[in-house]
Design a protein around this motif. Structure first.
Motif, PDB file in Angstrom:
ATOM      1  N   TYR A  21       0.829  -1.214   0.000  1.00  0.00           N
ATOM      2  CA  TYR A  21       0.000   0.000   0.000  1.00  0.00           C
ATOM      3  C   TYR A  21       0.861   1.261   0.000  1.00  0.00           C
ATOM      4  O   TYR A  21       0.493   2.282   0.581  1.00  0.00           O
ATOM      5  CB  TYR A  21      -0.903   0.007   1.238  1.00  0.00           C
ATOM      6  N   ASN A  24      -0.641   4.786  -0.288  1.00  0.00           N
ATOM      7  CA  ASN A  24      -1.751   5.153   0.593  1.00  0.00           C
ATOM      8  C   ASN A  24      -1.239   5.870   1.839  1.00  0.00           C
ATOM      9  O   ASN A  24      -0.090   5.722   2.230  1.00  0.00           O
ATOM     10  CB  ASN A  24      -2.519   3.909   1.033  1.00  0.00           C
ATOM     11  N   GLY A 211      -7.910  -0.639   1.365  1.00  0.00           N
ATOM     12  CA  GLY A 211      -7.289   0.529   0.748  1.00  0.00           C
ATOM     13  C   GLY A 211      -8.160   1.759   0.677  1.00  0.00           C
ATOM     14  O   GLY A 211      -7.792   2.729  -0.003  1.00  0.00           O
TER      15      GLY A 211
END
Length: 544
Positions: A21, A24, A211
């Motif tokens: 991720y 993010n 997410g």
């Protein structure tokens, strides 16, 4: 979602999440010009967090820290707290968060009991740390966070050989007990990751989208809720924890909107104070999908959901086990104290004093375990240096929570009361025995009994029933004496522990063995706050 394996450690999982991720946001801080840090707010991406954690690991490793060490963190609720925790845990170091409201004696107890190897504090808390060290026997090095660039204090002893694993202690969180002194709950890497996994997979109205989620948490990072339950849920699913410094009713909705929060955490007091805010056309102008918390008053539950447009999902958990039960599947029991059913990995029963099941609809103590084969799996590891308390809590193969509940015919559990001598005020657990011990150091107090009394805003407040020594001031001076007693407590204990109500009485009922009978002090069903001579000191309970 990041998978947890039998041999997973927090460091393993964090760096895997950082790769998965990378772009993010992992941590965010709402903008607040009045706050002393990140006044414009900030966002820390997973990739950037990984880079910072690696640098912190290097710094700690170079100073000799590793497996078996313990580091106290007094960084309030700054995002840096979590970055240091991740770095320390990845090295096998156990983190011991410190409540910034502790007085010197409380702080000294933590230092001594946890046997800290290092204490990392904000410059603003250095005087408190120095005062605590003057009272403690153990003397760890103290490092000021703002002076990090000057180098980390050397570890006082070598690290243990090996690498961190699932059973390695990750945190020691101090939770109040009935003995007066807090108990240190030792939480392993496996415990913390399992807590996040449980949250992420509860489903129903608590479905977590990978997410996507941005979870706004106003609760402090020295508690299990923010630093473990919500944080690891976000970490495992690529979400972002929005960590504010503290709950402020006037700023809540502004921060929730500006940070685009999709989930909010709450306590009962949060809901009460938000409902007291003037209605606004903007009440539903937010992105929140659900609230996650405990303690909402039944009569306020539906009113809040109707006004603000999202469900409040009531849960049950405690520091010893935070893989939570939660009422998140339709049909929910809004307006009751329902908090969920037993689920896989959290078996639950309501039992009597002999540990026998009570019939549905009958109050009993909530006891829980993982399973018959592995009852303690994913629970806390132990109460630090207190095997007797650990085994007592685990008698007959079940963990005894001290909470009185009722199970209905559908298997739903409903909270009734706390069996332990604990007062729950605005999310803080207060041991009555600790307050009693401080009261008894006052030169004019002969006897004291501390108990919880209902509070419309803070769930419960501290009530002290006091028998004075002979020769004390007449009745017309009792109000001033009550204020003096309050200050006596306030100077030695965290502000929230001092009595909000004081009641002077000629005697406190006891058994033949002189054990205080708190239940007999006031008539059954009576509101103690209405007793003649009750002194209201709630206005004096302030930080600082």
């Amino acid at each position: 979602m990041i998978a947890i394996h039998d041999d997973s450690s927090i460091g393993d999982v964090f760096f895997e999440a950082a790769r998965a991720y990378a772009g993010n946001s992992l941590l965010a801080v709402p903008a607040n010009p009045a706050r002393s840090y990140h006044p414009q707010g900030c966002e820390i991406r997973y990739a950037d967090a990984a880079a910072q954690v690696k640098q912190l690991m290097h710094d700690y490793r170079q100073a000799g820290y590793g497996l078996g060490h313990r580091v106290g963190l007094l960084l309030e609720s700054r995002p840096e707290h979590m970055l240091h925790k991740l770095a320390l845990n990845a090295l096998g170091v156990c983190c011991v968060p410190v409540n910034p409201d502790y007085r010197a004696g409380e702080f000294a107890y933590l230092i001594d009991h946890a046997r800290l190897d290092l204490l990392l504090v904000l410059q603003s808390h250095l005087p408190a740390a120095e005062a605590a060290l003057r009272e403690s026997r153990h003397r760890p090095e103290v490092m000021v966070w703002e002076q990090w660039a000057q180098g980390v204090a050397r570890a006082p002893r070598p690290a243990q050989p090996g690498q961190p694993g699932p059973d390695t202690p990750a945190s020691i969180l101090y939770t109040s007990g009935t003995t007066g002194r807090p108990k240190g709950c030792v939480l392993s890497h496996r415990y913390e990751l399992a807590a996040g996994q449980a949250y992420a997979t509860r489903g129903g109205l608590a479905h977590i989208r990978e997410g996507v989620e941005r979870l706004y948490n106003p609760l402090p990072l020295f508690h299990v809720n923010a630093s473990i339950l919500s944080f690891y849920c976000m970490l495992l699913t690529g979400g972002c924890q929005v960590q504010t410094d503290r709950f402020q009713p006037s700023r809540w909705w502004q921060e929730v909107r500006e940070t685009r929060a999709t989930i909010v955490h709450y306590l009962g007091v949060v809901i009460q104070l938000l409902l007291l805010q003037p209605p606004s056309p903007a009440d539903r102008e937010h992105c929140v999908r659900f609230g996650f918390g405990a303690g909402v008053e039944p009569q306020l539950h539906a009113a809040f959901e109707e006004r603000f447009g999202f469900p409040l999902l009531e849960l049950w958990g405690m520091t010893e086990m935070v893989r939570i039960m939660v009422d998140c599947h339709a049909p929910r029991q809004v307006g009751t104290r329902a908090f969920g059913r037993a689920v896989e990995g959290v078996q639950a029963r309501a039992v009597d004093d002999l540990d026998q099941d009570v019939p549905d609809g009958t109050p009993g103590e909530l006891v829980i375990r993982h399973s018959a084969q592995t009852p303690r799996k994913d629970f806390f590891s132990e109460y630090l240096d207190d095997p007797q308390a650990t085994e007592s809590a685990w008698r007959n193969g079940w963990f005894h929570t001290g909470d009185v509940v009722v199970r209905d015919a559908g298997g739903m559990f409903h909270f009734v009361d706390r069996r332990k001598n604990i007062i729950r005020r605005s999310g803080e657990n207060i041991a009555a025995a600790e307050v009693e011990a401080q009261l008894l150091t006052h030169p004019l107090i002969e006897q004291a009994a501390v108990m919880a009394v209902a509070d419309e805003v803070r769930e419960e407040e501290v009530l002290a029933c006091i028998v004075l020594r002979a020769g004390v001031p007449a009745d017309d001076a009792r109000a001033a004496l009550a204020r003096d007693i309050f200050q006596h407590c306030h100077q030695a204990l965290a502000y929230y522990k001092a009595p909000g109500w004081i009641w002077f009485t000629p005697q406190i009922p006891t058994t033949g063995t002189q054990k205080i009978q708190k239940h007999a002090i006031f008539a059954r069903g009576a509101d103690p706050r209405q007793a003649a001579g009750m002194v209201d000191l709630r206005g004096m309970k302030k930080r600082g």
